[in-house]
Design a protein around this motif. Structure first.
Motif, short mmCIF file in Angstrom:
data_model
loop_
_atom_site.label_atom_id
_atom_site.label_comp_id
_atom_site.label_asym_id
_atom_site.label_seq_id
_atom_site.Cartn_x
_atom_site.Cartn_y
_atom_site.Cartn_z
N UNK A 96 19.93 -7.31 27.47
CA UNK A 96 18.75 -6.50 27.78
C UNK A 96 19.19 -5.17 28.40
N UNK A 97 18.30 -4.22 28.39
CA UNK A 97 18.55 -2.89 28.97
C UNK A 97 19.18 -3.01 30.37
N UNK A 98 18.56 -3.87 31.19
CA UNK A 98 18.97 -4.03 32.59
C UNK A 98 19.26 -5.49 32.89
N UNK A 99 20.33 -5.74 33.63
CA UNK A 99 20.57 -7.08 34.18
C UNK A 99 20.76 -6.92 35.69
N UNK A 100 20.76 -8.04 36.38
CA UNK A 100 20.86 -7.98 37.85
C UNK A 100 22.03 -8.82 38.34
N UNK A 101 22.58 -8.40 39.46
CA UNK A 101 23.62 -9.21 40.10
C UNK A 101 23.26 -9.38 41.57
N UNK A 102 23.09 -10.64 41.96
CA UNK A 102 22.79 -10.92 43.36
C UNK A 102 24.06 -11.23 44.11
N UNK A 103 24.19 -10.61 45.26
CA UNK A 103 25.37 -10.85 46.08
C UNK A 103 24.95 -10.76 47.55
N UNK A 104 25.92 -10.78 48.45
CA UNK A 104 25.59 -10.68 49.87
C UNK A 104 25.91 -9.28 50.38
N UNK A 105 25.16 -8.90 51.38
CA UNK A 105 25.33 -7.58 51.98
C UNK A 105 26.78 -7.29 52.36
N UNK A 106 27.45 -8.34 52.85
CA UNK A 106 28.83 -8.15 53.32
C UNK A 106 29.81 -7.73 52.21
N UNK A 107 29.43 -7.96 50.91
CA UNK A 107 30.31 -7.58 49.80
C UNK A 107 29.97 -6.20 49.23
N UNK A 108 28.87 -5.63 49.72
CA UNK A 108 28.33 -4.42 49.10
C UNK A 108 29.34 -3.27 49.06
N UNK A 109 29.96 -3.02 50.24
CA UNK A 109 30.87 -1.89 50.34
C UNK A 109 32.02 -2.01 49.36
N UNK A 125 28.98 -12.88 36.72
CA UNK A 125 27.74 -13.52 36.33
C UNK A 125 26.55 -12.62 36.62
N UNK A 126 25.71 -12.42 35.61
CA UNK A 126 24.55 -11.55 35.75
C UNK A 126 23.26 -12.31 35.43
N UNK A 127 22.19 -11.94 36.10
CA UNK A 127 20.91 -12.63 35.94
C UNK A 127 19.94 -11.73 35.20
N UNK A 128 19.01 -12.35 34.46
CA UNK A 128 18.03 -11.52 33.75
C UNK A 128 16.81 -11.20 34.61
N UNK A 144 21.60 -9.07 48.54
CA UNK A 144 21.29 -7.75 47.99
C UNK A 144 21.39 -7.88 46.47
N UNK A 145 20.61 -7.07 45.78
CA UNK A 145 20.61 -7.15 44.32
C UNK A 145 21.04 -5.82 43.73
N UNK A 146 22.06 -5.88 42.87
CA UNK A 146 22.48 -4.70 42.13
C UNK A 146 21.81 -4.69 40.76
N UNK A 147 21.40 -3.53 40.32
CA UNK A 147 20.92 -3.35 38.96
C UNK A 147 22.11 -2.91 38.11
N UNK A 148 22.27 -3.56 36.96
CA UNK A 148 23.39 -3.26 36.07
C UNK A 148 22.85 -2.62 34.79
N UNK A 149 23.36 -1.46 34.44
CA UNK A 149 22.93 -0.79 33.20
C UNK A 149 23.64 -1.45 32.02
N UNK A 150 23.13 -2.63 31.66
CA UNK A 150 23.83 -3.49 30.71
C UNK A 150 23.93 -2.89 29.31
#
Ligand code: HQG
Length: 181
Positions: A96-109, A125-128, A144-150
């Motif tokens: 899909x156009x966009x996928x999501x990746x959920x992670x923890x705030x501590x990994x963001x940086x 691993x990416x979520x729809x 935290x959720x990252x948006x991935x330009x899949x």
């Protein structure tokens, strides 16, 4: 079979089918399949006893459909999530156009420095959906959720695979394709 027992066996299956088959002397083939009769025998010898009926029930009712049977019903495997080196054989396909990746705030940086890495697993691993991504992230801490330009990645020759249980897999997501949701 109690719910507690179901969870215990499911976690055990994740362990031996994704990460440590050698713990019980089990061999996975190149596509990650374990021979069911052998799995049942080796599990029992290790102290985790369940029969084929129970295995069928667990595979059918597992909340994330983590496991799948081979077409001939002789083998079982995890559909994704492996750390052992196997070749699941999913075909590269347009995500899909966009996928999501959920992670923890501590990994963001760290993610903003190197992008998404597979770490111990065979894939990123990416979520729809955002909801699923939040659940995945919660396992590690404050989500935290990252948006991935899949689709942009795909257009730029990155490969994407859809697992049998609906998880999108890729090898690496460079920072330029990521934004914080
Ligand atoms: C993070 C579950 C620092 C990544 C889920 C994640 C999923 C980085 C953690 C499946 C990083 C690895 C996989 C970087 C990535 N710096 N941290 N550059 N790149 N990370 O558990 O995606 O319930 O291996 O964000 O539903 O959380 O087991 O991956 O937080 O489908 O069936 O490193 O596992 O499914 O953690 O989860 P994991 P994941 P099951």
């Amino acid at each position: 079979i109690t719910e507690k027992e179901q969870i215990r066996i499911s976690k055990f299956l994740s362990l031996v089918l994704r990460h440590q088959p050698e713990l019980i002397g089990l061999q996975l083939n190149e596509q990650g399949w374990a021979h069911i009769e052998t799995l049942l025998e080796k599990s029992a010898a290790y102290g985790v006893s369940f029969d084929k009926q129970t295995l069928k029930y667990l595979v059918a009712t597992n909340s994330k459909k983590r496991f799948a049977f081979s077409p001939d019903a002789e083998y079982v495997r995890a559909s994704q999530g492996h750390s052992v080196d196997i070749e699941l054989g999913y075909k590269n396909q347009k995500p899909p156009e966009i996928l999501y990746h959920g992670t923890a705030e501590k990994f963001m940086q760290s993610i903003l420095e190197t992008g998404l890495e597979k770490c111990r697993r065979q894939h990123v691993h990416l979520s729809s959906t955002i909801e699923t991504a939040i659940h995945v992230g919660q396992r590690h801490g404050k989500p935290v959720v990252f948006t991935v330009l899949a689709q942009q990645m795909y257009a730029n020759d990155f490969s994407f695979y859809l697992s049998d249980n609906g998880v999108w897999l890729t090898d690496h997501v460079p920072v330029i394709y990521l934004t914080i949701n």
